[in-house]
Design an enzyme around this catalytic site. Structure first.
Site, PDB file in Angstrom:
ATOM      1  N   LYS A   1      -7.722  -5.171   3.823  1.00 11.20           N
ATOM      2  CA  LYS A   1      -8.397  -4.981   5.106  1.00 11.20           C
ATOM      3  C   LYS A   1      -8.524  -6.277   5.889  1.00 11.20           C
ATOM      4  O   LYS A   1      -9.509  -6.535   6.579  1.00 11.20           O
ATOM      5  CB  LYS A   1      -9.795  -4.355   4.902  1.00 11.20           C
ATOM      6  CG  LYS A   1      -9.774  -3.035   4.143  1.00 11.20           C
ATOM      7  CD  LYS A   1      -9.007  -1.933   4.856  1.00 11.20           C
ATOM      8  CE  LYS A   1      -9.109  -0.606   4.115  1.00 11.20           C
ATOM      9  NZ  LYS A   1      -7.968  -0.391   3.182  1.00 11.20           N
TER      10      LYS A   1
ATOM     11  N   LYS B   1      -3.311  -2.917   8.068  1.00 14.98           N
ATOM     12  CA  LYS B   1      -3.376  -4.380   8.120  1.00 14.98           C
ATOM     13  C   LYS B   1      -2.445  -4.958   7.053  1.00 14.98           C
ATOM     14  O   LYS B   1      -1.988  -4.250   6.171  1.00 14.98           O
ATOM     15  CB  LYS B   1      -4.815  -4.844   7.880  1.00 14.98           C
ATOM     16  CG  LYS B   1      -5.563  -5.122   9.187  1.00 14.98           C
ATOM     17  CD  LYS B   1      -5.105  -6.416   9.876  1.00 14.98           C
ATOM     18  CE  LYS B   1      -5.852  -6.703  11.159  1.00 14.98           C
ATOM     19  NZ  LYS B   1      -5.095  -6.650  12.387  1.00 14.98           N
TER      20      LYS B   1
ATOM     21  N   GLN C   1      -5.007 -27.718 -10.417  1.00 13.92           N
ATOM     22  CA  GLN C   1      -5.306 -28.787 -11.373  1.00 13.92           C
ATOM     23  C   GLN C   1      -4.267 -29.919 -11.309  1.00 13.92           C
ATOM     24  O   GLN C   1      -3.240 -29.785 -10.656  1.00 13.92           O
ATOM     25  CB  GLN C   1      -5.416 -28.241 -12.810  1.00 13.92           C
ATOM     26  CG  GLN C   1      -6.367 -27.071 -12.977  1.00 13.92           C
ATOM     27  CD  GLN C   1      -7.852 -27.403 -12.788  1.00 13.92           C
ATOM     28  OE1 GLN C   1      -8.618 -26.580 -12.345  1.00 13.92           O
ATOM     29  NE2 GLN C   1      -8.214 -28.622 -13.115  1.00 13.92           N
TER      30      GLN C   1
ATOM     31  N   TYR D   1      -4.877  -0.040  16.712  1.00 19.18           N
ATOM     32  CA  TYR D   1      -4.667   1.355  17.117  1.00 19.18           C
ATOM     33  C   TYR D   1      -4.328   1.411  18.596  1.00 19.18           C
ATOM     34  O   TYR D   1      -5.050   0.881  19.432  1.00 19.18           O
ATOM     35  CB  TYR D   1      -5.909   2.195  16.823  1.00 19.18           C
ATOM     36  CG  TYR D   1      -5.957   2.657  15.380  1.00 19.18           C
ATOM     37  CD1 TYR D   1      -5.768   3.994  15.045  1.00 19.18           C
ATOM     38  CD2 TYR D   1      -6.161   1.752  14.365  1.00 19.18           C
ATOM     39  CE1 TYR D   1      -5.787   4.405  13.729  1.00 19.18           C
ATOM     40  CE2 TYR D   1      -6.181   2.153  13.042  1.00 19.18           C
ATOM     41  CZ  TYR D   1      -5.997   3.482  12.732  1.00 19.18           C
ATOM     42  OH  TYR D   1      -6.003   3.895  11.426  1.00 19.18           O
TER      43      TYR D   1
ATOM     44  N   TYR E   1       0.754   0.186  14.984  1.00 20.07           N
ATOM     45  CA  TYR E   1      -0.169   0.097  13.854  1.00 20.07           C
ATOM     46  C   TYR E   1       0.359   0.823  12.622  1.00 20.07           C
ATOM     47  O   TYR E   1       0.762   1.972  12.700  1.00 20.07           O
ATOM     48  CB  TYR E   1      -1.522   0.718  14.205  1.00 20.07           C
ATOM     49  CG  TYR E   1      -2.431   0.741  13.003  1.00 20.07           C
ATOM     50  CD1 TYR E   1      -3.149  -0.395  12.654  1.00 20.07           C
ATOM     51  CD2 TYR E   1      -2.521   1.858  12.191  1.00 20.07           C
ATOM     52  CE1 TYR E   1      -3.943  -0.410  11.539  1.00 20.07           C
ATOM     53  CE2 TYR E   1      -3.314   1.850  11.061  1.00 20.07           C
ATOM     54  CZ  TYR E   1      -4.025   0.711  10.744  1.00 20.07           C
ATOM     55  OH  TYR E   1      -4.799   0.699   9.619  1.00 20.07           O
TER      56      TYR E   1
ATOM     57  N   ASN F   1      16.229  -7.950   0.241  1.00 23.96           N
ATOM     58  CA  ASN F   1      15.018  -8.749   0.258  1.00 23.96           C
ATOM     59  C   ASN F   1      13.927  -7.876   0.867  1.00 23.96           C
ATOM     60  O   ASN F   1      14.156  -7.233   1.884  1.00 23.96           O
ATOM     61  CB  ASN F   1      15.299  -9.963   1.172  1.00 23.96           C
ATOM     62  CG  ASN F   1      14.197 -10.972   1.147  1.00 23.96           C
ATOM     63  OD1 ASN F   1      13.020 -10.623   1.105  1.00 23.96           O
ATOM     64  ND2 ASN F   1      14.571 -12.230   1.185  1.00 23.96           N
TER      65      ASN F   1
ATOM     66  N   ASP G   1      -6.663  -0.764  -1.307  1.00 22.13           N
ATOM     67  CA  ASP G   1      -5.606   0.249  -1.429  1.00 22.13           C
ATOM     68  C   ASP G   1      -4.232  -0.359  -1.711  1.00 22.13           C
ATOM     69  O   ASP G   1      -3.212   0.329  -1.604  1.00 22.13           O
ATOM     70  CB  ASP G   1      -5.554   1.137  -0.173  1.00 22.13           C
ATOM     71  CG  ASP G   1      -5.356   0.334   1.106  1.00 22.13           C
ATOM     72  OD1 ASP G   1      -5.033  -0.863   1.019  1.00 22.13           O
ATOM     73  OD2 ASP G   1      -5.524   0.924   2.186  1.00 22.13           O
TER      74      ASP G   1
ATOM     75  N   ARG H   1     -10.035   0.208  10.604  1.00 17.40           N
ATOM     76  CA  ARG H   1      -8.864   0.424  11.478  1.00 17.40           C
ATOM     77  C   ARG H   1      -8.171  -0.882  11.853  1.00 17.40           C
ATOM     78  O   ARG H   1      -7.529  -0.971  12.903  1.00 17.40           O
ATOM     79  CB  ARG H   1      -9.266   1.204  12.745  1.00 17.40           C
ATOM     80  CG  ARG H   1      -9.763   2.599  12.408  1.00 17.40           C
ATOM     81  CD  ARG H   1     -10.141   3.428  13.596  1.00 17.40           C
ATOM     82  NE  ARG H   1     -10.731   4.692  13.141  1.00 17.40           N
ATOM     83  CZ  ARG H   1     -10.024   5.781  12.853  1.00 17.40           C
ATOM     84  NH1 ARG H   1      -8.730   5.785  12.986  1.00 17.40           N
ATOM     85  NH2 ARG H   1     -10.633   6.862  12.421  1.00 17.40           N
TER      86      ARG H   1
ATOM     87  N   ASP I   1       0.879  -1.168   0.000  1.00 14.97           N
ATOM     88  CA  ASP I   1       0.000   0.000   0.000  1.00 14.97           C
ATOM     89  C   ASP I   1       0.916   1.217   0.000  1.00 14.97           C
ATOM     90  O   ASP I   1       1.630   1.452   0.967  1.00 14.97           O
ATOM     91  CB  ASP I   1      -0.865  -0.044   1.259  1.00 14.97           C
ATOM     92  CG  ASP I   1      -1.715   1.211   1.445  1.00 14.97           C
ATOM     93  OD1 ASP I   1      -1.568   2.166   0.652  1.00 14.97           O
ATOM     94  OD2 ASP I   1      -2.513   1.233   2.404  1.00 14.97           O
TER      95      ASP I   1
HETATM   96  C1  F6R Z   1      -7.484  -0.504   7.831  1.00 14.09           C
HETATM   97  C2  F6R Z   1      -7.369   0.783   7.150  1.00 14.09           C
HETATM   98  C3  F6R Z   1      -8.348   1.843   7.443  1.00 14.09           C
HETATM   99  C4  F6R Z   1      -7.773   2.905   8.368  1.00 14.09           C
HETATM  100  C5  F6R Z   1      -8.787   3.997   8.719  1.00 14.09           C
HETATM  101  C6  F6R Z   1      -8.180   5.126   9.548  1.00 14.09           C
HETATM  102  O1  F6R Z   1      -6.455  -1.346   7.509  1.00 14.09           O
HETATM  103  O2  F6R Z   1      -6.463   0.997   6.378  1.00 14.09           O
HETATM  104  O3  F6R Z   1      -9.533   1.319   7.970  1.00 14.09           O
HETATM  105  O4  F6R Z   1      -7.302   2.306   9.531  1.00 14.09           O
HETATM  106  O5  F6R Z   1      -9.301   4.585   7.547  1.00 14.09           O
HETATM  107  O6  F6R Z   1      -7.058   5.569   8.883  1.00 14.09           O
HETATM  108  P1  F6R Z   1      -6.089   6.700   9.443  1.00 14.09           P
HETATM  109  O7  F6R Z   1      -5.657   6.275  10.823  1.00 14.09           O
HETATM  110  O8  F6R Z   1      -4.978   6.712   8.446  1.00 14.09           O
HETATM  111  O9  F6R Z   1      -6.900   7.976   9.467  1.00 14.09           O
HETATM  112 MG    MG Z   2      -4.611  -2.333   2.294  1.00 12.81          MG
HETATM  113 MG    MG Z   3      -3.971   0.830   3.784  1.00 12.47          MG
END
Ligand code: F6R
Ligand code: MG
Ligand code: MG
Length: 365
Positions: A131, A233, A243, A348, A230, A103, A51, A267, A11
């Site tokens: 997610k 994810k 196959q 978080y 954090y 790596n 994302d 989150r 991401d």
């Molecule tokens: C979960 C994810 C989103 C963010 C959420 C808050 O993996 O990417 O749910 O955790 O949108 O994002 P921030 O903390 O960047 O405002």
């Molecule tokens: Mg993602």
């Molecule tokens: Mg993300």
């Protein structure tokens, strides 16, 4: 000569929150790989799920090759510049270290790779999820490779009668890779005992016990193990050869109809049903639900066909409706109980501070 399939995903920024990358960002990653792949790759494809951007490539250089990983790292770095220039949200989010060191494992991007001698026909599947975390594949893999209720081949196809070996990683151990090999069907209950805890034990690879060939490779990265906090994810990718003496494509896809509840969603801190979606799908409801896409390919002498979009079929529209119902049901209970992940898995840290503050206000009676 052996062929290696590598998928490396990260991401590195997205439009309008953690929804999907911009077209310009995708084009820039693809363009970078195209311009720098000469003498290195045989073929490549760039796609997105939520994302996350996945670079799928083929080559003859084996797994964990420094040049191949370096190319993907540099492509994500170059993309990050574009993401910054466009003001995309979370630009460079998964590039957790400043310098590349041979790596991409441990640097943030997720990697799955398989090296093999090509069969005359070599179909394989690339799964990409957003997610959620790598344990999301535990149940579909168990059912597709070890349960004849889901995989008819286990009782119908002699090449599968010996079963499969599961390599399972304890992803809570951060000093080294801690892995156990267990054989299905003899050790089925041991496999189940581990896979029932997908935040701790994750299928890393599966091998045919008939041929010794590797069927599955899953990215096992846990971002918070790398960053210590954090950072999003882990959004795992997975390669599955199908196959012949491996399960058929449909047997591997089948268990995804369950839309099992997995960790992730908003989150990275909730449980939500895993929804099978078409390629290049964004996320939406409550930053989710957790999604998984599947691109089906054949590879020949390292050259890739176009992708068949395995979850783009009327059957899966019906499943998506059912999974949506499961998503709404669990969301109705908000933060309560199983809707939100246990303390150890909350991505978080804010709640830690809150509980510390409240701790002082408790009184003993
Ligand atoms: C979960 C994810 C989103 C963010 C959420 C808050 O993996 O990417 O749910 O955790 O949108 O994002 P921030 O903390 O960047 O405002
Ligand atoms: Mg993602
Ligand atoms: Mg993300």
């Amino acid at each position: 000569m052996n062929t290696t399939i590598s998928v490396i995903k990260a991401d590195i920024g997205s439009i309008g929150g953690h929804i999907r990358p911009s077209k310009r960002l995708l084009d820039s990653v693809e363009e970078y790989v195209r311009q720098h792949q000469k003498g290195l790759l045989i073929d490549h494809r760039v796609s997105y799920t939520g994302d996350d951007i996945a670079i799928l490539c083929t080559h003859n250089l084996g797994a964990e090759n420094e040049k191949v990983h370096g190319l993907a790292w540099d492509a994500f770095k170059a993309g990050t510049e574009v993401a910054r220039d466009q003001g995309l949200y979370g630009a460079g989010q998964d590039l957790l270290k400043d310098a590349f060191s041979g790596n991409v494992k441990g640097l943030g991007p997720a990697v799955a790779e398989i090296e093999f001698e090509e069969r005359p026909n070599e179909p394989f599947l690339l799964f990409a999820a957003d997610k959620t975390d790598p344990g999301a594949y535990n149940l579909p893999l168990y059912l597709a490779f070890a349960d004849p209720m889901y995989c008819a081949g286990l009782i119908l196809s002699p090449g599968m009668f010996k079963g499969f070996r599961f390599d399972i990683m304890d992803v809570s151990y951060t000093e080294a890779d801690k892995v156990i090999s267990l054989n299905a069907p003899e050790e089925l209950y041991d496999i189940a005992a581990l896979l029932r805890d997908p935040e701790r034990f994750v299928v890393e690879a599966i091998y045919s016990r008939d041929t010794g060939e590797q069927a599955v490779s899953v990215s096992t990265t846990r971002l918070h193990n790398i960053a210590g906090k954090y950072t999003g994810k882990d959004d795992p990718v997975m390669l599955v050869r199908v196959q012949g003496s491996f399960p058929a494509t449909g047997e591997v896809l089948g268990p995804f109809h369950i839309g099992a509840y997995v960790a992730g969603f908003m989150r990275g801190s909730h449980n939500g049903p895993l929804m099978p979606v078409p390629l290049n799908s964004p996320v939406s409801f409550f930053d989710g639900p957790p999604v998984v896409s599947c691109a089906a390919y054949c590879v020949h002498e390292g050259r890739l066909t176009s992708a068949a979009d395995a979850f783009d079929h009327p059957f899966w529209d019906y499943i998506r409706s059912r999974v949506s119902e499961k998503a709404v049901e669990i969301r109705r209970q908000g933060f309560f109980g199983n809707a939100m992940l246990p303390y150890s898995e909350l991505e978080y840290g804010g709640i830690v501070k809150k509980l510390e503050d409240l701790e002082e206000r408790f009184q003993f009676r």
